[in-house]
Design a protein around this motif. Structure first.
Motif, PDB file in Angstrom:
ATOM      1  N   ASP A   1      22.133 -56.959 -22.332  1.00  0.00           N
ATOM      2  CA  ASP A   1      23.453 -57.562 -22.336  1.00  0.00           C
ATOM      3  C   ASP A   1      24.022 -57.619 -23.747  1.00  0.00           C
ATOM      4  OD1 ASP A   1      21.595 -59.302 -23.245  1.00  0.00           O
ATOM      5  OD2 ASP A   1      22.407 -61.068 -22.223  1.00  0.00           O
ATOM      6  N   VAL A   2      23.832 -56.530 -24.514  1.00  0.00           N
ATOM      7  CA  VAL A   2      24.264 -56.530 -25.903  1.00  0.00           C
ATOM      8  C   VAL A   2      25.778 -56.649 -26.020  1.00  0.00           C
ATOM      9  CG1 VAL A   2      24.386 -54.010 -25.968  1.00  0.00           C
ATOM     10  CG2 VAL A   2      24.031 -55.295 -28.084  1.00  0.00           C
ATOM     11  N   ALA A   3      26.529 -56.193 -25.021  1.00  0.00           N
ATOM     12  CA  ALA A   3      27.984 -56.247 -25.104  1.00  0.00           C
ATOM     13  C   ALA A   3      28.494 -57.682 -25.068  1.00  0.00           C
ATOM     14  CB  ALA A   3      28.601 -55.426 -23.968  1.00  0.00           C
ATOM     15  N   ALA A   4      28.004 -58.479 -24.112  1.00  0.00           N
ATOM     16  CA  ALA A   4      28.465 -59.859 -23.963  1.00  0.00           C
ATOM     17  C   ALA A   4      27.295 -60.753 -23.587  1.00  0.00           C
ATOM     18  CB  ALA A   4      29.574 -59.937 -22.905  1.00  0.00           C
ATOM     19  N   PRO A   5      26.402 -61.032 -24.514  1.00  0.00           N
ATOM     20  CA  PRO A   5      25.251 -61.882 -24.195  1.00  0.00           C
ATOM     21  C   PRO A   5      25.659 -63.336 -24.002  1.00  0.00           C
ATOM     22  CG  PRO A   5      25.286 -61.375 -26.531  1.00  0.00           C
ATOM     23  CD  PRO A   5      26.392 -60.575 -25.909  1.00  0.00           C
ATOM     24  N   GLN A   6      24.955 -64.023 -23.109  1.00  0.00           N
ATOM     25  CA  GLN A   6      25.176 -65.441 -22.894  1.00  0.00           C
ATOM     26  C   GLN A   6      24.327 -66.220 -23.896  1.00  0.00           C
ATOM     27  OE1 GLN A   6      27.450 -66.569 -20.740  1.00  0.00           O
ATOM     28  NE2 GLN A   6      27.933 -64.465 -20.117  1.00  0.00           N
ATOM     29  N   ILE A   7      24.959 -66.694 -24.948  1.00  0.00           N
ATOM     30  CA  ILE A   7      24.252 -67.324 -26.067  1.00  0.00           C
ATOM     31  C   ILE A   7      24.408 -68.830 -25.989  1.00  0.00           C
ATOM     32  CG2 ILE A   7      24.081 -67.473 -28.579  1.00  0.00           C
ATOM     33  CD1 ILE A   7      25.300 -64.649 -28.661  1.00  0.00           C
ATOM     34  N   ASN A   8      23.310 -69.537 -26.077  1.00  0.00           N
ATOM     35  CA  ASN A   8      23.310 -70.996 -26.118  1.00  0.00           C
ATOM     36  C   ASN A   8      23.258 -71.438 -27.575  1.00  0.00           C
ATOM     37  OD1 ASN A   8      23.065 -73.713 -25.715  1.00  0.00           O
ATOM     38  ND2 ASN A   8      21.115 -73.628 -24.622  1.00  0.00           N
TER      39      ASN A   8
END
Length: 591
Positions: A196-203
């Motif tokens: 998911d390098v394009a739009a990773p879900q980052i906390n």
């Protein structure tokens, strides 16, 4: 969800009862073992160690006697025919007779032992079997007496319980098989480390983090190795646990440290942890962009000592929400900043009750008046295209990266002021005015907000050298200049009011069209930004008083010198032994 998770109590009670039965069986087995040792094992040991050893010994003795007989016969065969050797012949004859008698005796003993062994081996085979059978019969008789019929009912109930557990196991196995099929039916891209390098879900609200990272280790002056280890945070510490270790060890204290993304040996997703004193710490590599940014955010949150608060999760969420609110529309931010300034002035007027005339609220210009909306931000220092072309027109070899050798700036050696600071470039952008320092604060806000939104953590570290003529950015590794600004072109400079390490300045540069362009440069310093501002201000004062030699001499006399003849900044002077500032500090501040 283990299959026997809910029925452990019943199994434990059954095993307790079985432990009593096993204890009783152990008593019977102990008696059986003792009886088998006496009636089965002992006869076998006796046959092996006595009968067989006796035959083997007699065989060896017979061989020795045979050898002695052969030697005596050889000696007897070499006797001469002369009569004068009768005495020798008599002695040799007696020796042969003794050897023959000894050989005869040993052979008879050996043959008798062999004959007896034929009978002893039969007995040795039968006695152990008789003892084994008798011991087992006695064991079974005592077992039948010890365990009555109620043991049969208990064993049958246990067998039923085992059968029910087996049924539950089959049902659970079927459920797990279905779950495995559902999990394996997903797209294979989820197994890719950076899918998911394009739009990773980052906390970004993490206050603790754990996972595998690659640790960079120096093995020589220029050689390095990377080791994959398991890292986790514990309070304000970064811990590491190698494979096979029972516990983790301390790697880095994260309190008040800084972390940033770096480029390292052509590897992706690397970040560096820097100690509070500015020394480079460890360099780590994550396996994906998501892991890299979450580790950076978690270490940033821990370095602020959020984990010491009562509700660290809520504090982390609030801080990140504040960072996101920093990118609200420019008009609303200007109004918010103006209202905050008004409220601050009101507080100041309430505190200063001894003054008859309250201070008027300082008007803050709107953000659109400072920076045009949508102005691009440059996050790294690169050489403009025109300068690059100009450098490559000559025959002399020029550094292709736009860096200038130190020899191009000989005025640094003759400068009255020379002070070096370690800084990291955050960004630069064009501005509309240089009439107020608010333009620097607005540029700081927009640069930091853009870095937070676009997940830009990489910062270029440089040495900012302030002289009485220029501001120079020098590469700390190659010692070549990345950028050079005339001190006369610096029109505004200021440090952040809350984050003391943020500093910026405005540069006015003439263009080819005859007009002038304004650009703001924002840096993060290892020391306080006020020190850089003081150095720039001192350099501009030196430029002004250089027109008047008497004023220049008076200014230079008020500033102390270092051993190499350079002037020391006021903020860098050491305190006296008693902890108080030096006596001439006030006088130097006046100067």
């Amino acid at each position: 969800n283990f299959a026997l998770g809910k029925g452990d109590e019943e199994v434990i009670s059954t095993l307790h009862y079985f432990s009593k039965v096993v204890d009783e069986l152990n008593v019977l087995h102990t008696e059986l073992a003792k009886q088998l040792a006496d009636t089965m094992v002992l006869p076998i040991i006796h046959f092996r160690e006595k009968d067989l050893t006796e035959v083997s010994t007699l065989k060896d003795l017979f061989g020795l006697a045979s050898n002695e007989h052969d030697l005596s016969m050889a000696k007897y065969s070499r006797l001469p025919k002369k009569k004068e050797n009768e005495k020798v012949k008599t002695e040799v004859g007696k020796e042969v007779a003794a050897a023959r008698r000894k050989q005869h005796l040993s052979s008879l003993q050996y043959y008798c032992a062999l004959n007896a062994l034929q009978y002893r081996k039969r007995v040795a085979m039968m006695e152990p079997m008789i003892g084994f059978a008798q011991g087992q019969i006695n064991f079974f008789k005592k077992g039948a007496e010890m365990f009555s019929k109620h043991m049969d009912s208990f064993l049958s109930s246990v067998a039923d319980m085992v059968e029910s557990i087996q049924v539950e196991l089959e049902a659970e196995a079927e459920k797990m098989r279905v779950s495995q099929q559902e999990l394996l039916s997903v797209d294979e891209s989820v197994y890719t480390p950076d899918f998911d390098v394009a739009a990773p879900q980052i906390n970004r609200n993490l206050i603790q983090k754990a996972g595998y990272l690659n640790l960079r280790n120096k093995t020589g002056l220029v050689t390095t190795t990377w080791e994959r280890l398991y890292f986790f945070t514990q309070g304000g510490n970064l811990m590491c646990q190698p494979r096979g270790a029972v516990a983790g060890g301390l790697i880095q204290d994260l309190d008040n440290c800084s972390v940033m993304a770096v480029d390292c040996e052509d590897r992706r997703y690397c970040f560096q942890i820097t100690t509070p004193n500015g020394k480079s710490g460890i360099i780590l590599q994550a396996e994906s962009r998501k892991e890299n940014e979450e580790w950076i955010c978690a270490i940033n949150n821990i370095s602020r000592q959020i984990y010491l608060t009562d509700n660290p999760e809520a504090v982390a969420i609030k801080l990140n929400q504040t960072a996101l609110q920093a990118v609200t529309p420019v008009t609303s931010f200007g109004k918010k900043q103006e209202s905050s300034c008004l409220s601050q002035n009101l507080k100041n007027s309430e505190v200063e009750n001894d003054k008859t005339v309250p201070k008027a609220a300082v008007s803050v210009p709107e953000a659109e008046q400072l920076i045009a909306p949508g102005t691009p931000i440059q996050f790294d220092i690169v050489l403009p295209a025109t300068e690059f072309l100009d450098q490559n027109r000559g025959s002399r070899r020029i550094n292709p990266f736009g860096e200038t050798e130190d020899e191009s700036f000989p005025e640094a050696e003759d400068s009255l002021l020379q002070q070096m600071f370690i800084v990291r470039f955050l960004g630069s952008m064009a501005v509309k005015t240089d009439s107020t320092t608010e333009v620097i604060y607005e540029a700081m806000r927009q640069v930091l907000a853009a870095r937070a939104i676009h997940n830009i953590f990489r910062m270029t570290e440089s040495h900012l050298v302030v002289t009485s003529q220029t501001l120079r950015l020098i590469d700390p590794q190659t010692q070549v200049s990345r950028a050079n600004f005339e001190l006369t072109s610096v029109t505004q400079f200021a440090a952040h009011q809350e984050n003391k390490r943020l500093v910026g300045f405005v540069i006015r540069v003439p263009e080819s069209t005859g007009e002038e362009s304004l650009s703001t440069y924002i840096f993060e310093s290892n020391s306080e930004g006020e020190k850089i501002c003081y150095a720039i201000n001192l350099g501009k004062e030196i430029i002004e008083v250089q027109k008047d030699p008497e004023a220049l001499a008076q200014l230079m006399l008020s500033i102390p010198l270092t051993n190499d003849g350079k002037y020391v900044l006021l903020n860098d002077q050491p305190d006296d032994n008693d902890g108080s500032p030096s006596e001439n500090r006030g006088a130097e501040s006046e100067a």
